[in-house]
Design a protein around this motif. Structure first.
Motif, mmCIF file in Angstrom:
data_model
loop_
_atom_site.group_PDB
_atom_site.id
_atom_site.type_symbol
_atom_site.label_atom_id
_atom_site.label_comp_id
_atom_site.label_asym_id
_atom_site.label_seq_id
_atom_site.Cartn_x
_atom_site.Cartn_y
_atom_site.Cartn_z
ATOM 1 N N GLN A 152 0.864 -1.196 0.000
ATOM 2 C CA GLN A 152 0.000 0.000 0.000
ATOM 3 C C GLN A 152 0.895 1.240 0.000
ATOM 4 O O GLN A 152 1.808 1.347 0.804
ATOM 5 N N ARG A 154 1.813 5.318 0.281
ATOM 6 C CA ARG A 154 1.421 6.556 0.970
ATOM 7 C C ARG A 154 1.706 7.743 0.061
ATOM 8 O O ARG A 154 2.720 7.749 -0.643
ATOM 9 N N TYR A 177 -1.813 5.550 -7.114
ATOM 10 C CA TYR A 177 -2.209 4.404 -6.279
ATOM 11 C C TYR A 177 -2.045 4.684 -4.783
ATOM 12 O O TYR A 177 -2.179 3.772 -3.970
ATOM 13 N N ASP A 179 -2.501 6.739 -0.908
ATOM 14 C CA ASP A 179 -3.668 6.974 -0.050
ATOM 15 C C ASP A 179 -3.970 8.457 0.130
ATOM 16 O O ASP A 179 -4.846 8.833 0.893
ATOM 17 N N GLY A 180 -3.194 9.306 -0.517
ATOM 18 C CA GLY A 180 -3.418 10.750 -0.400
ATOM 19 C C GLY A 180 -2.617 11.458 -1.470
ATOM 20 O O GLY A 180 -2.018 10.811 -2.341
ATOM 21 N N ARG A 217 -6.222 7.846 -7.365
ATOM 22 C CA ARG A 217 -7.416 7.144 -7.852
ATOM 23 C C ARG A 217 -8.314 7.966 -8.766
ATOM 24 O O ARG A 217 -9.547 7.982 -8.591
#
Ligand code: S3P
Length: 425
Positions: A152, A154, A177, A179-180, A217
């Protein structure tokens, strides 16, 4: 190959599509939903390596000469490749794809030819690791092959120590891809084709000064991409026409993105007669026809923020400087050492062979130009830009020039010698 041309250059040529933009059209097309139709795609070996890598990950790509259709499957549509991904000679393929591969749910290995396996990859491994990616150099030497496992990611802010579009693009692509938000600041702005094309495909991309950012995303949608002619390929004909007296040529539909047009500005500062005609700023990438006439040239200083805008043109600019009156100083260009060859060492060596007074420095060259130069045996080190630069030098040198491994031009301009000959007739 042995070269000796004498006639002035005349007529017009449309150079092949831009290499950087061609690569990106395949990559972003693959990550978008639906069809991406690319015209004037560069069918050089580097861009064909990118096509082969995406086909290996299950993307259907139809290629009919310079017309290419990519059937994109969205951000999560790539599938695990059956074997190792082979980028050939292409740094853009390895570095940009590393960012994409870091965001996948499968493991992969990407490598390339002997030259690629000597080029520094720490510059992408470092920011990707900071984002949480699992990426290792299999030989432990910070070079390819690179092994990438799922993790995952970051969102980070990355302060890049080098002005490199490959590094910037790699981090932004991994940012798809994350998360922020992900952003990259460079010392000076490098080519911005990724930012322009990702935005065109629907990504939320911000650009402010030397910082580019992306939100994760996005919904990317397939588009029509008309690739402009590659200014880095046009550069050889620009230089040749400026050097050979009596020349006048028209180069049609050349990309003039301000992050790539430094060659034009430097040639004009050296006294070069270059006129832009039919400028078209209607698309994401501006283009124009370039009218080039032979000129008497003088030396200049090439340094600072202009360097990334002409980094690939420095070998041919060094050739121009060798024939120009007075001294040319190239500095702030240490990146030349980590291209397809060490272009400071290789250009200095080969310019010395043709009789030029040239000195290598840590971050460039000092060229004392203007004395008559002669043909010699040139070692291209299989670097396409070195081979094409000395094909240009051959036009203005007494005697014959022999270029070793001259066929390496297939990387970016497979029919280069034909087009040069056409203009010389
Ligand atoms: C490229 C960026 C440049 C350039 C290379 C293509 C790209 O490399 O030299 O030929 O397509 O992003 P760097 O980003 O390492 O400067």
């Amino acid at each position: 190959m042995k070269l000796k041309y004498t006639a002035p250059l005349r007529g017009e040529v449309e150079v092949p599509g831009d290499k950087s933009i061609s690569h990106r059209s395949i990559m972003f097309g693959a990550l978008a939903q639906g069809r991406t139709e690319v015209s004037h795609f560069l069918t050089g070996a580097d861009c064909l390596s990118t096509i082969a890598c995406f086909r290996k990950m299950g993307i259907e790509i139809k290629q009919n000469s310079s017309d290419v259709t990519v059937f994109g499957k969205g951000l999560d549509g790539l599938s695990e490749p059956a074997g190792i991904l082979d980028a050939g000679n292409s740094g853009t393929t390895v570095r940009l794809m590393s960012g994409i591969l870091a965001g996948q749910r499968f493991s992969s290995v990407i490598t390339g030819d002997a030259s690629i396996c000597r080029r520094p990859m720490k510059r992408v491994m470092l920011p990707l690791s900071e984002m949480g990616a699992s990426i290792v150099s299999q030989q432990g030497n910070d070079c390819a092959p690179l092994e990438i496992r799922p993790s995952q990611l970051r969102g980070i802010h990355y302060q890049s120590p080098v002005a490199s579009a490959q590094v910037k693009s790699c981090v932004l692509l991994a940012g798809l891809y994350a998360d922020g938000k992900t952003s990259v600041t460079e010392p000076v702005v490098s080519r911005n084709h990724s930012e322009l094309m990702l935005r065109y495909f629907g990504a939320d991309v911000s650009c402010e000064g030397t910082t580019a950012g992306i939100l994760p995303r996005p919904k990317l949608t397939g588009q029509k991409v008309n690739v402009p002619g590659d200014i880095s390929s046009a550069a050889y004909f620009i230089a040749a026409a400026l050097l050979v007296s009596g020349s006048e040529i028209l180069l049609k539909n050349v990309g003039i993105n301000p992050t790539r047009d430094g060659m034009l500005r430097v040639c004009q500062a050296m006294g070069g007669d270059i006129t832009l005609l039919n400028e078209d700023h209607s698309g994401a990438e501006p283009c124009a026809d370039l009218l080039v006439r032979s000129s008497s040239l003088h030396g200049t200083v090439i340094e600072g923020a202009i360097i990334p805008t002409l980094i690939d043109e420095l070998p041919v600019l060094a050739v121009l400087a060798a024939f120009a009156d007075g001294t040319t100083i190239i500095r702030d260009a240490a990146e030349l050492k980590v291209k397809e060859s060490d272009r400071i060492a290789v250009m200095t060596d080969n310019l010395t062979r043709i009789g030029c007074d040239v000195q290598a420095t840590d971050d460039g060259m000092i060229i004392r130009g203007g004395k008559p130069l002669h043909g010699a045996v040139i070692d291209s080190h299989k670097d396409h830009r070195v081979a094409m630069s000395f094909a240009v030098a051959a036009l203005a040198c007494a005697g014959e020039m022999e270029i070793r491994d001259s066929d390496c031009v297939t990387i970016s301009y497979p029919w280069f010698y034909n087009d040069l000959q056409t203009l010389c007739r």
